[in-house]
Design a protein around this motif. Structure first.
Motif, mmCIF file in Angstrom:
data_model
loop_
_atom_site.group_PDB
_atom_site.id
_atom_site.type_symbol
_atom_site.label_atom_id
_atom_site.label_comp_id
_atom_site.label_asym_id
_atom_site.label_seq_id
_atom_site.Cartn_x
_atom_site.Cartn_y
_atom_site.Cartn_z
ATOM 1 N N CYS A 160 0.829 -1.208 0.000
ATOM 2 C CA CYS A 160 0.000 0.000 0.000
ATOM 3 C C CYS A 160 0.864 1.260 0.000
ATOM 4 N N VAL A 161 1.927 1.251 0.798
ATOM 5 C CA VAL A 161 2.814 2.416 0.866
ATOM 6 C C VAL A 161 3.525 2.636 -0.469
ATOM 7 N N ALA A 162 3.975 1.549 -1.083
ATOM 8 C CA ALA A 162 4.748 1.654 -2.322
ATOM 9 C C ALA A 162 3.885 2.035 -3.517
ATOM 10 N N LEU A 163 2.657 1.511 -3.578
ATOM 11 C CA LEU A 163 1.840 1.714 -4.773
ATOM 12 C C LEU A 163 0.681 2.681 -4.591
ATOM 13 N N TYR A 164 0.168 2.809 -3.359
ATOM 14 C CA TYR A 164 -1.058 3.575 -3.173
ATOM 15 C C TYR A 164 -0.865 4.828 -2.306
ATOM 16 N N ASP A 165 0.386 5.211 -2.066
ATOM 17 C CA ASP A 165 0.676 6.448 -1.343
ATOM 18 C C ASP A 165 -0.010 6.478 0.020
ATOM 19 N N LEU A 173 13.563 -9.847 4.955
ATOM 20 C CA LEU A 173 14.232 -10.463 3.803
ATOM 21 C C LEU A 173 14.143 -11.984 3.832
ATOM 22 N N ALA A 174 14.037 -12.563 5.035
ATOM 23 C CA ALA A 174 13.996 -14.026 5.147
ATOM 24 C C ALA A 174 12.587 -14.580 5.010
ATOM 25 N N HIS A 175 11.593 -13.712 5.069
ATOM 26 C CA HIS A 175 10.197 -14.168 5.018
ATOM 27 C C HIS A 175 9.838 -14.652 3.614
ATOM 28 N N ALA A 176 8.991 -15.674 3.543
ATOM 29 C CA ALA A 176 8.602 -16.239 2.239
ATOM 30 C C ALA A 176 7.899 -15.207 1.365
ATOM 31 N N HIS A 177 7.167 -14.262 1.973
ATOM 32 C CA HIS A 177 6.433 -13.271 1.193
ATOM 33 C C HIS A 177 7.346 -12.236 0.550
ATOM 34 N N PHE A 178 8.606 -12.152 1.004
ATOM 35 C CA PHE A 178 9.543 -11.207 0.385
ATOM 36 C C PHE A 178 9.734 -11.531 -1.092
ATOM 37 N N LEU A 179 9.737 -12.811 -1.429
ATOM 38 C CA LEU A 179 9.928 -13.212 -2.825
ATOM 39 C C LEU A 179 8.740 -12.836 -3.704
ATOM 40 N N LEU A 180 7.598 -12.507 -3.076
ATOM 41 C CA LEU A 180 6.383 -12.216 -3.837
ATOM 42 C C LEU A 180 6.131 -10.719 -4.001
ATOM 43 N N ILE A 181 6.951 -9.876 -3.369
ATOM 44 C CA ILE A 181 6.679 -8.438 -3.450
ATOM 45 C C ILE A 181 6.935 -7.916 -4.857
ATOM 46 N N ASP A 182 6.288 -6.788 -5.180
ATOM 47 C CA ASP A 182 6.473 -6.168 -6.487
ATOM 48 C C ASP A 182 7.747 -5.329 -6.474
ATOM 49 N N VAL A 183 8.163 -4.914 -7.649
ATOM 50 C CA VAL A 183 9.430 -4.187 -7.772
ATOM 51 C C VAL A 183 9.378 -2.842 -7.051
ATOM 52 N N GLU A 184 8.182 -2.196 -7.013
ATOM 53 C CA GLU A 184 8.072 -0.911 -6.322
ATOM 54 C C GLU A 184 8.335 -1.071 -4.825
ATOM 55 N N SER A 185 7.847 -2.170 -4.241
ATOM 56 C CA SER A 185 8.077 -2.424 -2.817
ATOM 57 C C SER A 185 9.556 -2.700 -2.549
ATOM 58 N N LEU A 186 10.199 -3.434 -3.460
ATOM 59 C CA LEU A 186 11.633 -3.701 -3.308
ATOM 60 C C LEU A 186 12.437 -2.404 -3.367
ATOM 61 N N ILE A 187 12.086 -1.540 -4.295
ATOM 62 C CA ILE A 187 12.788 -0.251 -4.421
ATOM 63 C C ILE A 187 12.626 0.572 -3.143
ATOM 64 N N LEU A 188 11.425 0.531 -2.555
ATOM 65 C CA LEU A 188 11.186 1.265 -1.313
ATOM 66 C C LEU A 188 12.101 0.761 -0.200
ATOM 67 N N ILE A 189 12.295 -0.549 -0.124
ATOM 68 C CA ILE A 189 13.206 -1.123 0.879
ATOM 69 C C ILE A 189 14.638 -0.661 0.617
ATOM 70 N N LEU A 190 15.066 -0.708 -0.638
ATOM 71 C CA LEU A 190 16.445 -0.372 -0.984
ATOM 72 C C LEU A 190 16.755 1.111 -0.799
ATOM 73 N N LYS A 191 15.736 1.960 -0.789
ATOM 74 C CA LYS A 191 15.947 3.398 -0.636
ATOM 75 C C LYS A 191 16.272 3.796 0.806
ATOM 76 N N GLN A 192 16.064 2.877 1.757
ATOM 77 C CA GLN A 192 16.283 3.227 3.162
ATOM 78 C C GLN A 192 17.778 3.386 3.455
ATOM 79 N N ASN A 193 18.106 4.446 4.158
ATOM 80 C CA ASN A 193 19.510 4.714 4.492
ATOM 81 C C ASN A 193 20.031 3.769 5.564
#
Length: 332
Positions: free
Chosen positions: A136-141, A161-181
């Motif tokens: 919701c945060v990544a796609l729906y503001d 990162l170890a959770h099974a649902h991590f493999l199912l996230i969309d690319v926008e959600s992954l980018i949001l994780i990677l943007k964290q300092n």
């Protein structure tokens, strides 16, 4: 009549309905009161009332679930002013709440979307709900959820990162994780997780249908290989199919070349080589020239056979010098 009784009446009394939404793949028929529905969605108002191509009669909604429409209708019929809708959403599975968010986004029902976001406020300790909130945060503001979601990302990165649902996230959600300092993992662990995610996304289950490709309103069928301008293009771009055909034609040309060698000189054999073998070997090499070495070797072996016939030399003698002497292109 109480608010709850009014909503129940509008949902269940057929004579109050002036049209139906045909919902989901099973085509569930849900009666609606158009005047109340269009007041809370300008998109539905344009679709049902204002547009020159407005929907008349029943409206197809194949992409939504009946539960989602019922929640929306409760909102449209007045439940937004009571605790009814919020309490109802708490009783629905988180996946259904996400479907409500998707519906509210599509039809621009901002208050309903915010009510659905509030469902996740107290459920982020549940990792399944967390990943839906992250979506919701990544796609729906979902600004109301952002700080809580990012706090989980930063403090529980290893669990995320170890959770099974991590493999199912969309690319926008992954980018949001990677943007964290600040993330509670090493760069190597983060890289490994991203690579695992990418490999998983690249796979398709055996039962999962291939995505449809539509061109000029026609669905393009998926095939293992196709022929275009004399070049066989296979599904994985391995060029194996093309080289099977090219090598078969080269072998046929070599057979003819061997017969001609019985009564022709080197000059005529060289001309025959350029007509019977070389075209099949060189055509499209700009495309298939990057194929696996095992396929390239097949062509090179056949080319050496052809050169030995043209030069009238024995099978055990090296033909390297004859390529230069006869001014022949070396494929390998």
């Amino acid at each position: 009549m109480t608010m709850a009784e009014s909503i129940k009446y509008l949902l269940e009394t057929k004579k109050a309905h002036d049209r139906h939404f045909i919902v989901g793949p099973n085509k569930v028929k849900i009666g609606v009161v158009t005047d109340l529905v269009v007041k809370c969605s300008d998109v539905l108002k344009a679709m049902l009332c204002d547009s020159e191509i407005r929907e008349r009669g029943d409206v197809l909604m194949p992409d939504h679930h009946p539960d989602t429409i019922i929640i929306f209708l409760k909102f449209a019929y007045g439940a937004a002013d009571s605790v009814t809708l919020s309490s109802d959403l708490r009783n629905w599975p988180a996946q259904t709440v996400l479907q409500v968010v998707d519906f509210a986004e599509k039809y621009n029902v901002a208050p309903l979307k915010q009510i659905a976001f509030n469902h996740f406020d107290h459920t982020l300790d549940n990792m399944n709900d967390f990943f839906l909130a992250l979506h919701c945060v990544a796609l729906y503001d979902a600004t109301s959820l952002e700080s809580a979601v990012l706090k989980v990302v930063q403090e529980k990165t290893q669990i995320v990162l170890a959770h099974a649902h991590f493999l199912l996230i969309d690319v926008e959600s992954l980018i949001l994780i990677l943007k964290q300092n600040v993330l509670n993992v090493t760069e190597v662990e983060l890289l490994k997780a991203c690579l695992t995610w990418a490999v998983h996304k690249g796979r398709r289950a055996p039962h999962e249908p291939a995505p449809s490709v539509v061109l000029n309103d026609m669905v393009i069928d998926e095939v293992l290989s196709t022929k275009f301008l004399g070049i066989h293009i296979d599904k994985g771009l391995s060029w194996e199919k093309h080289l099977d055909v090219a090598c078969a034609r080269m072998s046929s040309g070599i057979y003819t070349l061997r017969k001609l060698a019985e009564f022709c000189g080197i000059h005529l054999l060289k001309i025959a080589y350029y007509g019977l073998v070389y075209p099949h070997m060189s055509y499209g090499i700009t495309l298939w020239g990057g194929c696996a070495n095992v396929h390239f070797q097949r062509c090179f072996v056949l080319q050496r056979k052809a050169v030995r016939i043209v030069a009238k030399m024995g099978i055990r003698k090296s033909c390297r010098d004859y390529f230069r002497e006869l001014d022949l292109f070396i494929i390998y």
